[in-house]
Design a protein around this motif. Sequence first.
Motif, PDB file in Angstrom:
ATOM      1  N   GLN A  22      -6.870  -1.004  10.872  1.00  0.00           N
ATOM      2  CA  GLN A  22      -5.550  -1.357  11.445  1.00  0.00           C
ATOM      3  C   GLN A  22      -5.088  -2.730  10.924  1.00  0.00           C
ATOM      4  O   GLN A  22      -3.926  -2.915  10.571  1.00  0.00           O
ATOM      5  CB  GLN A  22      -5.624  -1.373  12.974  1.00  0.00           C
ATOM      6  CG  GLN A  22      -5.650   0.025  13.587  1.00  0.00           C
ATOM      7  CD  GLN A  22      -6.024  -0.001  15.071  1.00  0.00           C
ATOM      8  OE1 GLN A  22      -6.428  -1.030  15.606  1.00  0.00           O
ATOM      9  NE2 GLN A  22      -5.897   1.153  15.733  1.00  0.00           N
ATOM     10  N   GLU A  23      -6.041  -3.650  10.862  1.00  0.00           N
ATOM     11  CA  GLU A  23      -5.751  -4.998  10.373  1.00  0.00           C
ATOM     12  C   GLU A  23      -5.288  -4.940   8.918  1.00  0.00           C
ATOM     13  O   GLU A  23      -4.310  -5.585   8.518  1.00  0.00           O
ATOM     14  CB  GLU A  23      -7.039  -5.839  10.478  1.00  0.00           C
ATOM     15  CG  GLU A  23      -6.766  -7.296  10.834  1.00  0.00           C
ATOM     16  CD  GLU A  23      -8.084  -8.024  11.083  1.00  0.00           C
ATOM     17  OE1 GLU A  23      -8.367  -8.931  10.307  1.00  0.00           O
ATOM     18  OE2 GLU A  23      -8.818  -7.616  12.023  1.00  0.00           O
ATOM     19  N   LYS A  24      -5.992  -4.111   8.127  1.00  0.00           N
ATOM     20  CA  LYS A  24      -5.674  -3.961   6.704  1.00  0.00           C
ATOM     21  C   LYS A  24      -4.229  -3.412   6.560  1.00  0.00           C
ATOM     22  O   LYS A  24      -3.440  -3.876   5.746  1.00  0.00           O
ATOM     23  CB  LYS A  24      -6.701  -3.017   6.055  1.00  0.00           C
ATOM     24  CG  LYS A  24      -6.516  -2.835   4.542  1.00  0.00           C
ATOM     25  CD  LYS A  24      -7.531  -1.838   3.986  1.00  0.00           C
ATOM     26  CE  LYS A  24      -7.211  -1.545   2.523  1.00  0.00           C
ATOM     27  NZ  LYS A  24      -7.415  -0.176   2.152  1.00  0.00           N
ATOM     28  N   GLU A  69      -1.030  -5.131   4.763  1.00  0.00           N
ATOM     29  CA  GLU A  69      -0.335  -4.479   3.640  1.00  0.00           C
ATOM     30  C   GLU A  69       1.157  -4.342   3.917  1.00  0.00           C
ATOM     31  O   GLU A  69       1.992  -4.586   3.055  1.00  0.00           O
ATOM     32  CB  GLU A  69      -0.944  -3.095   3.370  1.00  0.00           C
ATOM     33  CG  GLU A  69      -2.269  -3.197   2.619  1.00  0.00           C
ATOM     34  CD  GLU A  69      -2.954  -1.856   2.432  1.00  0.00           C
ATOM     35  OE1 GLU A  69      -2.490  -0.863   3.042  1.00  0.00           O
ATOM     36  OE2 GLU A  69      -3.936  -1.798   1.691  1.00  0.00           O
ATOM     37  N   THR A  70       1.497  -3.977   5.174  1.00  0.00           N
ATOM     38  CA  THR A  70       2.917  -3.799   5.540  1.00  0.00           C
ATOM     39  C   THR A  70       3.657  -5.120   5.383  1.00  0.00           C
ATOM     40  O   THR A  70       4.722  -5.186   4.776  1.00  0.00           O
ATOM     41  CB  THR A  70       3.025  -3.272   6.995  1.00  0.00           C
ATOM     42  OG1 THR A  70       2.271  -2.078   7.091  1.00  0.00           O
ATOM     43  CG2 THR A  70       4.477  -2.979   7.376  1.00  0.00           C
ATOM     44  N   SER A  71       3.072  -6.194   5.900  1.00  0.00           N
ATOM     45  CA  SER A  71       3.780  -7.485   5.830  1.00  0.00           C
ATOM     46  C   SER A  71       3.876  -7.951   4.372  1.00  0.00           C
ATOM     47  O   SER A  71       4.870  -8.544   3.968  1.00  0.00           O
ATOM     48  CB  SER A  71       3.101  -8.536   6.713  1.00  0.00           C
ATOM     49  OG  SER A  71       1.970  -9.032   6.104  1.00  0.00           O
ATOM     50  N   LEU A  72       2.853  -7.648   3.544  1.00  0.00           N
ATOM     51  CA  LEU A  72       2.896  -8.021   2.139  1.00  0.00           C
ATOM     52  C   LEU A  72       3.985  -7.210   1.410  1.00  0.00           C
ATOM     53  O   LEU A  72       4.749  -7.743   0.612  1.00  0.00           O
ATOM     54  CB  LEU A  72       1.501  -7.779   1.499  1.00  0.00           C
ATOM     55  CG  LEU A  72       1.257  -8.384   0.126  1.00  0.00           C
ATOM     56  CD1 LEU A  72       1.467  -9.900   0.133  1.00  0.00           C
ATOM     57  CD2 LEU A  72      -0.188  -8.090  -0.325  1.00  0.00           C
ATOM     58  N   PHE A 124       1.573  -0.139  -3.985  1.00  0.00           N
ATOM     59  CA  PHE A 124       1.495  -0.058  -2.521  1.00  0.00           C
ATOM     60  C   PHE A 124       1.786   1.341  -2.018  1.00  0.00           C
ATOM     61  O   PHE A 124       1.076   1.892  -1.211  1.00  0.00           O
ATOM     62  CB  PHE A 124       2.500  -1.037  -1.885  1.00  0.00           C
ATOM     63  CG  PHE A 124       1.882  -2.380  -1.597  1.00  0.00           C
ATOM     64  CD1 PHE A 124       0.885  -2.506  -0.636  1.00  0.00           C
ATOM     65  CD2 PHE A 124       2.290  -3.517  -2.285  1.00  0.00           C
ATOM     66  CE1 PHE A 124       0.310  -3.728  -0.385  1.00  0.00           C
ATOM     67  CE2 PHE A 124       1.704  -4.739  -2.027  1.00  0.00           C
ATOM     68  CZ  PHE A 124       0.714  -4.843  -1.067  1.00  0.00           C
ATOM     69  N   ASN A 125       2.863   1.900  -2.543  1.00  0.00           N
ATOM     70  CA  ASN A 125       3.237   3.257  -2.119  1.00  0.00           C
ATOM     71  C   ASN A 125       2.151   4.266  -2.456  1.00  0.00           C
ATOM     72  O   ASN A 125       1.851   5.163  -1.684  1.00  0.00           O
ATOM     73  CB  ASN A 125       4.574   3.666  -2.780  1.00  0.00           C
ATOM     74  CG  ASN A 125       5.751   2.981  -2.084  1.00  0.00           C
ATOM     75  OD1 ASN A 125       5.709   2.785  -0.865  1.00  0.00           O
ATOM     76  ND2 ASN A 125       6.764   2.583  -2.838  1.00  0.00           N
ATOM     77  N   TYR A 126       1.539   4.035  -3.653  1.00  0.00           N
ATOM     78  CA  TYR A 126       0.485   4.958  -4.102  1.00  0.00           C
ATOM     79  C   TYR A 126      -0.732   4.869  -3.167  1.00  0.00           C
ATOM     80  O   TYR A 126      -1.299   5.852  -2.733  1.00  0.00           O
ATOM     81  CB  TYR A 126       0.100   4.603  -5.546  1.00  0.00           C
ATOM     82  CG  TYR A 126      -1.110   5.351  -6.036  1.00  0.00           C
ATOM     83  CD1 TYR A 126      -1.020   6.715  -6.379  1.00  0.00           C
ATOM     84  CD2 TYR A 126      -2.360   4.721  -6.139  1.00  0.00           C
ATOM     85  CE1 TYR A 126      -2.137   7.409  -6.822  1.00  0.00           C
ATOM     86  CE2 TYR A 126      -3.463   5.416  -6.581  1.00  0.00           C
ATOM     87  CZ  TYR A 126      -3.366   6.751  -6.934  1.00  0.00           C
ATOM     88  OH  TYR A 126      -4.458   7.441  -7.370  1.00  0.00           O
ATOM     89  N   GLU A 127      -1.094   3.606  -2.810  1.00  0.00           N
ATOM     90  CA  GLU A 127      -2.285   3.411  -1.960  1.00  0.00           C
ATOM     91  C   GLU A 127      -2.053   3.951  -0.553  1.00  0.00           C
ATOM     92  O   GLU A 127      -2.953   4.419   0.110  1.00  0.00           O
ATOM     93  CB  GLU A 127      -2.651   1.921  -1.910  1.00  0.00           C
ATOM     94  CG  GLU A 127      -3.331   1.492  -3.210  1.00  0.00           C
ATOM     95  CD  GLU A 127      -3.842   0.067  -3.179  1.00  0.00           C
ATOM     96  OE1 GLU A 127      -3.525  -0.655  -2.224  1.00  0.00           O
ATOM     97  OE2 GLU A 127      -4.567  -0.309  -4.096  1.00  0.00           O
TER      98      GLU A 127
END
Length: 531
Positions: free
Chosen positions: A494-496, A500-503, A527-530
């Motif tokens: 969840q932290e990850k 990622e969202t904020s980045l 990002f979208n791919y991951e």
Amino acid sequence: MGNNLNQKLFSAADNLRSKMDASEYKNYLLGLIFYKYLSDKLLQKVVELADESLEEYDTADKQTALYQELLSDEESKEDLIATIVDTLGYDIEPAYLFNVLADQAKQNVFQLNELNKAFIQLSSNYDQFSGLFDDVDLQSRKLGADDQQRNVTITEVLKKLNDVDVIGHQGDVIGDAYEYLISQFASEAGKKAGEFYTPHMVSDMMAQIVTIGQEDKRLLSVFDPTMGSGSLMLNVRNYLNYPENVKYHGQELNTTTYNLAKMNLILHGVDAEDMELRNGDTLNKDWPTDEPYTFDSVVMNPPYSAKWSADDTFLDDSRFNRYGKLAPKSKADFAFLLHGYYHLKETGTMAIVLPHGVLFRGAAEGVIRKKLLEDGSIYAVIGMPANLFFGTSIPTTVIILKKNRTNRDVLFIDASSDFIKEKNQNKLTQENIEKVVSTYKERKTIEKYAHVASFEEIKENDFNLNIPRYVDTFEEEDPIDMVSIGKEIKEIRQEKQALETSLFEAISSLQVNSEDAEWIKGALEVFNYEK
């Protein structure tokens, strides 16, 4: 005091280090320290015989002046020399005293030949010094290409050693000097140097064990058939109530080392009649064969897994003939053990250091081990840490043997994890030793440290004495709480995701020029791919 001794030795060794390797220059340093000891001791004896105080005659120069003055009286000269020889066992002329030669060195008028004459005079006049200075080869080309260069080298060494207080040194001068020289230059001296030195704490532990129950003996005999520098034997007296009444018997194959042991015993004030030392091969020919040939304490640290002849004729030798087989040619460990054991009194105790292989190897060694166990000869097996000894990093075992036991059980102690780590060696502390000795005395099972194994238990293990079979040091890990680990993983995920969202949002909102636009686009695609 130890550090002071070490600094002086290191400094003196500087003058020899570039010329020869450590196994050679230690012979010069130890030989000269020994000569200095004999010289200083004689001067102290002169002050005592003259009924003067060491407070007043507190330097070697003052003591020498007193000696010369006493010798100048022709009437009392003979008596003085006779008394010195009677109490010390030797005399040295004033011209050959160490401090006199060192003073000449300081004034750069020292002549190598004078030191040579000093050695010859001692060696030829007194049997106990015969051959003792042979390794201090003053004609060696390694000291210098000609007499003048050799003279310069020894001059420097004398100047530096003159400051060593060999009489006031607390402890074992030759042993301490020797241990220091080996440890300092072990890489140069290689395995050879370590063959005849047992680290002090191991020696101390063995001495304590072999004296238990014999502390009050009015006369105790100790035997070391592979005596090296003799320190193992000498340590025994530290645990006796009559330390001055010990008879030392020892044998050593290497002549240089035999001389070292002789020096060591003399340095410790052992009288000539209390030492019976021999330069010879322990295994090839039994010694001693005349009375006394059995001893109260036997201590040994033989060369590990050495080669020997293992000739069939030894099957008739009374040291080996009860055991059915001979130790293999490539591993003399059991031959050394049986030799020492043969020379043990019925009431005595023996301690020997050997590599672990003797505890479990099969073939001939298995046959010998089985017989020893059936006879109840093996009293205890102590596992020591690795890397304790100079020249070898292998872990060793100390085996304790006795005769005439009513029981055939064996005490196992696993002391392999108890040590402190130093730069090149592991070391035992006083507490480590005390723990072994008290466990040995109590002779009872201690979880993860000691176990008393019955003969039946040993028999079930096919007479294999490998320590982990008897002392289980396995540490069970705590059971893993899978629920809390699952919860932790969920939280991390969840932290990850939040990061990622904020980045992603931060990168999306960046104002960029056309050159960086392509890079940003690629980053967002990753990002979208991951996701």
